[in-house]
Design a protein around this motif. Structure first.
Motif, PDB file in Angstrom:
ATOM      1  N   GLY A 119       0.780  -1.230   0.000  1.00  0.00           N
ATOM      2  CA  GLY A 119       0.000   0.000   0.000  1.00  0.00           C
ATOM      3  C   GLY A 119       0.810   1.278   0.000  1.00  0.00           C
ATOM      4  N   GLY A 120       2.068   1.217   0.395  1.00  0.00           N
ATOM      5  CA  GLY A 120       2.919   2.405   0.401  1.00  0.00           C
ATOM      6  C   GLY A 120       3.912   2.362  -0.741  1.00  0.00           C
ATOM      7  N   ASN A 121       4.906   3.243  -0.662  1.00  0.00           N
ATOM      8  CA  ASN A 121       5.964   3.279  -1.684  1.00  0.00           C
ATOM      9  C   ASN A 121       5.352   3.321  -3.086  1.00  0.00           C
ATOM     10  N   ARG A 122       4.394   4.227  -3.250  1.00  0.00           N
ATOM     11  CA  ARG A 122       3.655   4.356  -4.515  1.00  0.00           C
ATOM     12  C   ARG A 122       4.619   4.544  -5.684  1.00  0.00           C
ATOM     13  N   GLY A 123       4.457   3.703  -6.684  1.00  0.00           N
ATOM     14  CA  GLY A 123       5.307   3.777  -7.866  1.00  0.00           C
ATOM     15  C   GLY A 123       6.752   3.400  -7.583  1.00  0.00           C
ATOM     16  N   SER A 124       6.985   2.718  -6.474  1.00  0.00           N
ATOM     17  CA  SER A 124       8.337   2.322  -6.050  1.00  0.00           C
ATOM     18  C   SER A 124       9.258   3.530  -5.904  1.00  0.00           C
ATOM     19  N   VAL A 125       8.692   4.679  -5.579  1.00  0.00           N
ATOM     20  CA  VAL A 125       9.450   5.923  -5.522  1.00  0.00           C
ATOM     21  C   VAL A 125      10.621   5.848  -4.537  1.00  0.00           C
ATOM     22  N   ALA A 126      10.421   5.244  -3.382  1.00  0.00           N
ATOM     23  CA  ALA A 126      11.504   5.162  -2.397  1.00  0.00           C
ATOM     24  C   ALA A 126      12.616   4.257  -2.895  1.00  0.00           C
ATOM     25  N   TRP A 127      12.252   3.181  -3.547  1.00  0.00           N
ATOM     26  CA  TRP A 127      13.267   2.276  -4.086  1.00  0.00           C
ATOM     27  C   TRP A 127      14.081   2.965  -5.172  1.00  0.00           C
ATOM     28  N   LYS A 128      13.415   3.723  -6.018  1.00  0.00           N
ATOM     29  CA  LYS A 128      14.120   4.473  -7.067  1.00  0.00           C
ATOM     30  C   LYS A 128      15.040   5.509  -6.438  1.00  0.00           C
ATOM     31  N   MET A 129      14.567   6.159  -5.376  1.00  0.00           N
ATOM     32  CA  MET A 129      15.345   7.195  -4.700  1.00  0.00           C
ATOM     33  C   MET A 129      16.664   6.638  -4.165  1.00  0.00           C
ATOM     34  N   ILE A 130      16.640   5.419  -3.623  1.00  0.00           N
ATOM     35  CA  ILE A 130      17.853   4.838  -3.040  1.00  0.00           C
ATOM     36  C   ILE A 130      18.658   4.019  -4.046  1.00  0.00           C
ATOM     37  N   GLY A 131      18.172   3.963  -5.304  1.00  0.00           N
ATOM     38  CA  GLY A 131      18.912   3.260  -6.342  1.00  0.00           C
ATOM     39  C   GLY A 131      18.647   1.773  -6.414  1.00  0.00           C
ATOM     40  N   PHE A 132      17.598   1.320  -5.734  1.00  0.00           N
ATOM     41  CA  PHE A 132      17.222  -0.098  -5.800  1.00  0.00           C
ATOM     42  C   PHE A 132      16.632  -0.366  -7.166  1.00  0.00           C
TER      43      PHE A 132
END
Length: 136
Positions: A119-132
């Protein structure tokens, strides 16, 4: 589960804990959606804690400034949350302020960095931010 005023407080807190910058802030990134989903599941026993804690944050803001927490400037919101984090409050709280704030920060981080299927991390934005590397 949460009233509109409680949701407004939660949204403001989430965006102080995870503010927008080059990437969306916590609320836009789905932390609220994550929490609402978890309030029906793993965090259902903490809904009352959140209800009381959010209202206590607002009461603290009103006591210090005469305004709701959501109506404070971002800098004033951050300063107030720092005092709450340190347990330095002026009003009587129905729960311990510092542990509630720590719990809230932990759940914000879970919602921001979790698998988007939660339900969170919409669009995987946090993962993209950290380079995952996001595939699919």
């Amino acid at each position: 589960m949460l009233t509109e005023p409680q949701i407004a407080i939660l949204q403001a807190v989430v965006n102080v804990v995870i503010p927008p910058d080059d990437f969306p802030g916590g609320w836009e990134a789905g932390v609220g959606d994550y929490l609402f989903r978890q309030f029906e599941r793993d965090l259902k026993d903490l809904v009352s804690v959140y209800q009381h804690g959010l209202l206590a944050i607002d009461a603290e803001a009103r006591a210090i400034s005469g305004n709701t927490f959501a109506d404070l400037t971002p800098n004033a919101q951050e300063a107030l949350l720092l005092r709450i984090e340190q347990g330095t409050v002026q009003t009587v709280w129905p729960l311990e302020p510092a542990p509630f704030f720590a719990l809230l920060v932990e759940h914000c981080a879970e919602g921001f960095y979790s698998d988007p299927d939660n339900g969170g991390n919409r669009g995987s934005v946090a993962w993209k931010m950290i380079g995952f590397e996001v595939t699919g």
